[in-house]
Design a protein around this motif. Structure first.
Motif, PDB file in Angstrom:
ATOM      1  N   ASN A 134      -2.323  27.354  68.305  1.00 19.11           N
ATOM      2  CA  ASN A 134      -3.736  27.552  67.860  1.00 19.11           C
ATOM      3  C   ASN A 134      -4.406  28.437  68.687  1.00 19.11           C
ATOM      4  O   ASN A 134      -4.877  27.917  69.770  1.00 19.11           O
ATOM      5  N   ASP A 135      -4.525  29.601  68.569  1.00 21.85           N
ATOM      6  CA  ASP A 135      -5.290  30.559  69.434  1.00 21.85           C
ATOM      7  C   ASP A 135      -6.552  30.374  69.956  1.00 21.85           C
ATOM      8  O   ASP A 135      -7.077  30.570  70.971  1.00 21.85           O
ATOM      9  N   GLU A 136      -7.272  29.672  68.618  1.00 19.21           N
ATOM     10  CA  GLU A 136      -8.737  29.554  68.896  1.00 19.21           C
ATOM     11  C   GLU A 136      -8.890  28.456  69.836  1.00 19.21           C
ATOM     12  O   GLU A 136      -9.860  28.413  70.779  1.00 19.21           O
ATOM     13  N   LEU A 137      -8.163  27.325  69.809  1.00 20.04           N
ATOM     14  CA  LEU A 137      -8.161  26.177  70.707  1.00 20.04           C
ATOM     15  C   LEU A 137      -7.708  26.493  72.089  1.00 20.04           C
ATOM     16  O   LEU A 137      -8.484  26.332  73.075  1.00 20.04           O
ATOM     17  N   TRP A 138      -6.752  27.413  72.385  1.00 23.17           N
ATOM     18  CA  TRP A 138      -6.444  27.664  73.721  1.00 23.17           C
ATOM     19  C   TRP A 138      -7.361  28.743  74.335  1.00 23.17           C
ATOM     20  O   TRP A 138      -7.540  28.953  75.447  1.00 23.17           O
ATOM     21  N   SER A 139      -7.829  29.564  73.538  1.00 25.58           N
ATOM     22  CA  SER A 139      -8.926  30.743  73.939  1.00 25.58           C
ATOM     23  C   SER A 139     -10.244  29.642  74.490  1.00 25.58           C
ATOM     24  O   SER A 139     -10.688  29.986  75.583  1.00 25.58           O
ATOM     25  N   PHE A 140     -10.587  28.758  73.598  1.00 22.53           N
ATOM     26  CA  PHE A 140     -11.701  27.721  74.298  1.00 22.53           C
ATOM     27  C   PHE A 140     -11.255  27.187  75.599  1.00 22.53           C
ATOM     28  O   PHE A 140     -11.975  27.120  76.373  1.00 22.53           O
ATOM     29  N   LEU A 141     -10.121  26.397  75.451  1.00 20.91           N
ATOM     30  CA  LEU A 141      -9.746  25.839  76.863  1.00 20.91           C
ATOM     31  C   LEU A 141      -9.548  26.912  78.017  1.00 20.91           C
ATOM     32  O   LEU A 141      -9.955  26.578  79.329  1.00 20.91           O
TER      33      LEU A 141
END
Length: 286
Positions: A134-141
Protein backbone atom coordinates in the motif's frame (compact mmCIF):
# COMPACT_ATOMS: atom_id res chain seq x y z
CA UNK A 1 24.58 -3.37 43.34
CA UNK A 2 24.49 -7.15 43.04
CA UNK A 3 21.15 -6.97 41.20
CA UNK A 4 22.99 -6.22 37.95
CA UNK A 5 24.65 -9.66 37.98
CA UNK A 6 27.89 -8.41 36.49
CA UNK A 7 26.32 -5.99 34.00
CA UNK A 8 27.68 -2.46 33.78
CA UNK A 9 24.89 0.07 34.05
CA UNK A 10 26.64 2.65 31.87
CA UNK A 11 26.41 0.23 28.91
CA UNK A 12 22.82 -0.85 29.42
CA UNK A 13 21.28 1.56 26.93
CA UNK A 14 22.83 -0.75 24.34
CA UNK A 15 21.24 -3.82 25.89
CA UNK A 16 19.84 -6.44 23.55
CA UNK A 17 16.60 -7.20 25.37
CA UNK A 18 13.16 -5.69 24.75
CA UNK A 19 10.51 -6.32 27.38
CA UNK A 20 7.51 -7.80 25.58
CA UNK A 21 4.20 -6.69 27.09
CA UNK A 22 1.51 -8.89 25.53
CA UNK A 23 1.29 -11.24 28.52
CA UNK A 24 0.29 -8.37 30.84
CA UNK A 25 -3.09 -8.29 29.10
CA UNK A 26 -3.82 -11.79 30.43
CA UNK A 27 -2.69 -13.98 27.52
CA UNK A 28 -0.93 -16.34 29.94
CA UNK A 29 -3.93 -16.62 32.24
CA UNK A 30 -3.12 -13.76 34.65
CA UNK A 31 -4.41 -10.22 34.25
CA UNK A 32 -2.20 -7.57 35.75
CA UNK A 33 -3.42 -4.58 37.70
CA UNK A 34 -1.88 -1.22 36.93
CA UNK A 35 -0.05 -1.31 40.26
CA UNK A 36 1.49 -4.69 39.44
CA UNK A 37 2.42 -3.54 35.96
CA UNK A 38 3.97 -0.26 37.13
CA UNK A 39 6.05 -2.11 39.70
CA UNK A 40 7.60 -4.14 36.89
CA UNK A 41 8.22 -1.09 34.70
CA UNK A 42 9.84 0.69 37.64
CA UNK A 43 12.05 -2.36 38.12
CA UNK A 44 13.07 -2.20 34.44
CA UNK A 45 14.11 1.41 35.00
CA UNK A 46 16.11 0.40 38.06
CA UNK A 47 18.16 -2.28 36.27
CA UNK A 48 18.61 -0.34 33.02
CA UNK A 49 16.15 -2.19 30.79
CA UNK A 50 15.03 0.74 28.66
CA UNK A 51 13.55 -1.02 25.64
CA UNK A 52 9.85 -1.90 25.76
CA UNK A 53 7.77 -3.49 23.01
CA UNK A 54 3.98 -3.20 22.96
CA UNK A 55 1.16 -3.11 20.40
CA UNK A 56 -2.09 -1.42 19.51
CA UNK A 57 -4.05 -4.59 20.25
CA UNK A 58 -2.55 -5.79 23.53
CA UNK A 59 -5.47 -5.55 25.90
CA UNK A 60 -9.10 -5.04 24.97
CA UNK A 61 -10.89 -3.42 27.92
CA UNK A 62 -7.78 -1.54 29.07
CA UNK A 63 -4.98 -1.24 26.49
CA UNK A 64 -1.46 -2.11 27.57
CA UNK A 65 -0.36 1.02 25.70
CA UNK A 66 -2.42 3.07 28.14
CA UNK A 67 -0.95 1.28 31.16
CA UNK A 68 2.53 1.79 29.77
CA UNK A 69 1.97 5.49 29.11
CA UNK A 70 0.73 6.00 32.66
CA UNK A 71 3.60 3.93 34.12
CA UNK A 72 6.17 6.00 32.23
CA UNK A 73 4.70 9.38 33.15
CA UNK A 74 7.57 11.91 33.30
CA UNK A 75 10.05 9.10 32.47
CA UNK A 76 9.26 8.50 28.81
CA UNK A 77 12.50 10.14 27.59
CA UNK A 78 14.51 7.45 29.41
CA UNK A 79 12.91 4.63 27.40
CA UNK A 80 12.89 3.35 23.84
CA UNK A 81 9.32 2.38 22.91
CA UNK A 82 8.06 0.25 20.05
CA UNK A 83 4.42 -0.26 19.20
CA UNK A 84 2.50 -1.58 16.20
CA UNK A 85 -0.46 -0.94 13.91
CA UNK A 86 -3.03 -2.91 11.98
CA UNK A 87 -5.72 -3.99 14.46
CA UNK A 88 -8.74 -2.54 16.23
CA UNK A 89 -11.43 -3.93 18.50
CA UNK A 90 -15.05 -3.95 17.33
CA UNK A 91 -17.68 -5.40 19.66
CA UNK A 92 -14.86 -6.91 21.76
CA UNK A 93 -13.47 -8.73 18.69
CA UNK A 94 -10.04 -7.97 17.28
CA UNK A 95 -10.07 -7.31 13.54
CA UNK A 96 -7.36 -6.32 11.07
CA UNK A 97 -7.44 -2.73 9.80
CA UNK A 98 -4.51 -1.62 7.65
CA UNK A 99 -6.20 1.04 5.52
CA UNK A 100 -4.74 4.54 5.71
CA UNK A 101 -7.65 6.17 7.55
CA UNK A 102 -7.66 3.49 10.24
CA UNK A 103 -3.87 3.53 10.69
CA UNK A 104 -3.94 7.33 11.06
CA UNK A 105 -6.46 6.88 13.87
CA UNK A 106 -4.46 4.05 15.41
CA UNK A 107 -1.35 6.22 15.45
CA UNK A 108 -3.25 9.02 17.17
CA UNK A 109 -4.54 6.55 19.75
CA UNK A 110 -1.08 5.09 20.38
CA UNK A 111 0.50 8.51 20.87
CA UNK A 112 -2.28 9.49 23.27
CA UNK A 113 -2.20 6.19 25.17
CA UNK A 114 1.58 6.24 25.49
CA UNK A 115 1.50 9.90 26.54
CA UNK A 116 4.21 10.76 24.05
CA UNK A 117 4.73 12.84 20.93
CA UNK A 118 6.95 10.26 19.19
CA UNK A 119 7.36 6.50 18.81
CA UNK A 120 10.80 4.95 18.42
CA UNK A 121 9.77 1.98 16.24
CA UNK A 122 6.35 1.66 14.58
CA UNK A 123 5.71 -1.86 13.25
CA UNK A 124 3.43 -3.17 10.51
CA UNK A 125 1.82 -5.85 12.67
CA UNK A 126 1.52 -9.35 11.20
CA UNK A 127 -0.58 -8.45 8.16
CA UNK A 128 -1.07 -10.11 4.78
CA UNK A 129 0.65 -9.08 1.55
CA UNK A 130 -2.35 -7.19 0.14
CA UNK A 131 -2.40 -5.10 3.32
CA UNK A 132 1.32 -4.47 3.16
CA UNK A 133 1.49 -3.45 -0.52
CA UNK A 134 0.00 0.00 0.00
CA UNK A 135 2.07 2.91 -1.31
CA UNK A 136 -0.36 5.44 0.17
CA UNK A 137 0.04 3.96 3.64
CA UNK A 138 3.84 3.86 3.55
CA UNK A 139 4.00 7.36 2.09
CA UNK A 140 2.06 8.62 5.11
CA UNK A 141 4.26 6.70 7.57
CA UNK A 142 7.44 8.03 5.99
CA UNK A 143 6.04 11.57 6.25
CA UNK A 144 5.49 10.94 9.95
CA UNK A 145 9.09 9.76 10.13
CA UNK A 146 10.35 12.97 8.51
CA UNK A 147 8.38 14.95 11.07
CA UNK A 148 10.03 13.02 13.90
CA UNK A 149 6.76 11.50 15.10
CA UNK A 150 8.08 8.07 14.11
CA UNK A 151 11.80 7.44 14.53
CA UNK A 152 11.93 4.10 12.69
CA UNK A 153 9.55 1.96 10.65
CA UNK A 154 9.44 -1.75 11.38
CA UNK A 155 7.97 -4.97 10.03
CA UNK A 156 6.65 -7.59 12.45
CA UNK A 157 6.38 -10.60 10.16
CA UNK A 158 3.34 -12.82 10.27
CA UNK A 159 4.79 -16.21 11.13
CA UNK A 160 2.53 -18.18 8.80
CA UNK A 161 4.11 -16.28 5.88
CA UNK A 162 7.59 -17.23 7.07
CA UNK A 163 6.55 -20.88 7.45
CA UNK A 164 5.14 -20.76 3.91
CA UNK A 165 8.34 -19.24 2.49
CA UNK A 166 6.46 -16.09 1.47
CA UNK A 167 9.01 -13.26 1.59
CA UNK A 168 7.18 -10.59 -0.40
CA UNK A 169 7.06 -8.14 2.51
CA UNK A 170 10.66 -8.71 3.46
CA UNK A 171 11.91 -8.22 -0.09
CA UNK A 172 10.07 -4.89 -0.36
CA UNK A 173 10.92 -3.66 3.13
CA UNK A 174 13.73 -1.29 2.17
CA UNK A 175 11.56 0.26 -0.57
CA UNK A 176 9.13 1.35 2.16
CA UNK A 177 11.80 2.68 4.52
CA UNK A 178 11.70 -0.25 6.94
CA UNK A 179 14.88 -0.58 8.99
CA UNK A 180 13.89 -3.14 11.65
CA UNK A 181 12.29 -6.57 11.23
CA UNK A 182 10.80 -8.71 14.00
CA UNK A 183 10.31 -12.45 13.50
CA UNK A 184 9.58 -15.59 15.52
CA UNK A 185 12.71 -17.54 16.37
CA UNK A 186 13.27 -20.27 18.93
CA UNK A 187 14.70 -23.78 19.14
CA UNK A 188 11.37 -25.26 18.11
CA UNK A 189 10.52 -22.82 15.31
CA UNK A 190 13.65 -22.17 13.27
CA UNK A 191 12.05 -21.19 9.94
CA UNK A 192 13.48 -17.66 10.03
CA UNK A 193 17.02 -19.05 9.73
CA UNK A 194 16.38 -20.12 6.14
CA UNK A 195 15.89 -16.69 4.55
CA UNK A 196 14.63 -13.96 6.88
CA UNK A 197 17.69 -13.58 9.08
CA UNK A 198 20.30 -13.94 6.28
CA UNK A 199 18.37 -11.39 4.19
CA UNK A 200 18.29 -8.86 7.02
CA UNK A 201 21.98 -9.24 7.78
CA UNK A 202 22.89 -8.92 4.11
CA UNK A 203 20.76 -5.78 3.69
CA UNK A 204 21.76 -4.06 6.94
CA UNK A 205 18.30 -4.40 8.48
CA UNK A 206 18.18 -4.84 12.25
CA UNK A 207 16.65 -8.22 13.09
CA UNK A 208 14.78 -8.90 16.34
CA UNK A 209 13.77 -12.38 17.45
CA UNK A 210 10.49 -12.79 19.31
CA UNK A 211 9.12 -15.74 21.30
CA UNK A 212 12.61 -17.13 22.11
CA UNK A 213 11.04 -19.35 24.78
CA UNK A 214 7.98 -20.27 22.68
CA UNK A 215 5.63 -18.56 25.14
CA UNK A 216 7.54 -20.04 28.06
CA UNK A 217 7.34 -23.63 26.83
CA UNK A 218 11.13 -23.73 26.39
CA UNK A 219 11.82 -22.29 29.83
CA UNK A 220 12.19 -25.66 31.52
CA UNK A 221 9.41 -24.76 33.94
CA UNK A 222 6.62 -26.94 32.53
CA UNK A 223 6.22 -30.67 32.12
CA UNK A 224 4.16 -32.33 29.42
CA UNK A 225 1.49 -32.99 32.07
CA UNK A 226 1.07 -29.33 33.04
CA UNK A 227 -2.51 -28.09 32.84
CA UNK A 228 -2.87 -24.56 31.51
CA UNK A 229 -5.98 -22.60 32.41
CA UNK A 230 -8.66 -21.99 29.79
CA UNK A 231 -7.72 -18.30 29.75
CA UNK A 232 -4.11 -19.15 28.90
CA UNK A 233 -3.24 -18.95 25.19
CA UNK A 234 -1.14 -22.08 25.55
CA UNK A 235 -4.26 -24.15 26.18
CA UNK A 236 -5.93 -23.07 22.93
CA UNK A 237 -3.63 -25.09 20.66
CA UNK A 238 -2.79 -27.82 23.13
CA UNK A 239 -1.49 -30.32 20.52
CA UNK A 240 1.23 -27.81 19.58
CA UNK A 241 1.94 -27.02 23.23
CA UNK A 242 2.27 -30.73 23.98
CA UNK A 243 4.55 -31.25 20.97
CA UNK A 244 6.92 -28.47 22.01
CA UNK A 245 7.08 -29.71 25.59
CA UNK A 246 7.67 -33.31 24.54
CA UNK A 247 10.34 -32.60 21.92
CA UNK A 248 12.26 -30.06 24.00
CA UNK A 249 11.71 -31.34 27.54
CA UNK A 250 15.38 -30.95 28.52
CA UNK A 251 15.75 -27.32 27.40
CA UNK A 252 15.77 -24.53 30.00
CA UNK A 253 15.53 -20.77 29.52
CA UNK A 254 19.30 -20.26 29.62
CA UNK A 255 19.99 -22.70 26.82
CA UNK A 256 17.04 -21.41 24.77
CA UNK A 257 18.16 -17.78 25.06
CA UNK A 258 21.81 -18.55 24.31
CA UNK A 259 20.68 -20.40 21.19
CA UNK A 260 18.41 -17.58 19.97
CA UNK A 261 20.66 -14.61 20.63
CA UNK A 262 23.47 -15.96 18.42
CA UNK A 263 21.33 -15.35 15.32
CA UNK A 264 19.65 -11.97 15.97
CA UNK A 265 20.60 -8.45 16.97
CA UNK A 266 18.09 -8.18 19.82
CA UNK A 267 15.40 -10.25 21.52
CA UNK A 268 11.80 -9.42 22.49
CA UNK A 269 10.69 -11.46 25.48
CA UNK A 270 7.85 -11.33 27.99
CA UNK A 271 8.53 -11.77 31.70
CA UNK A 272 5.93 -12.45 34.38
CA UNK A 273 7.71 -10.96 37.37
CA UNK A 274 10.89 -9.26 38.58
CA UNK A 275 12.75 -12.56 38.88
CA UNK A 276 12.02 -13.50 35.27
CA UNK A 277 12.90 -10.02 34.04
CA UNK A 278 16.26 -10.20 35.78
CA UNK A 279 16.96 -13.76 34.60
CA UNK A 280 16.17 -12.93 30.98
CA UNK A 281 17.93 -9.57 31.08
CA UNK A 282 21.13 -11.03 32.51
CA UNK A 283 21.19 -14.02 30.18
CA UNK A 284 20.59 -11.99 27.02
CA UNK A 285 23.20 -9.35 27.86
CA UNK A 286 26.00 -11.51 29.23
Amino acid sequence: MTIYSGLHKKNLKNNKMWLGTELYSGSFGKKYTFKEFKTLIDFCSEIGLYKIDTAECYGNYFPIEKMLGDALYKKRANFILATKFGHIYTNKKKIEKFNLKSVQKQLENSLRNLRTDYIDIYYFHSGENHEFDNDELWSFLNKMKKKGILKELGLSLKHSLVIGNDYNQLNKSKDFGITTVQTVLNKYSQHSLDYVIPFCKKNNIKILGRMPLAKGLLSGKYSIHHKFSDSDDRSINYPLTKKILSTHKDVDYREALVWSKQFVDEIVIGSKNKKQIMENFSQINL
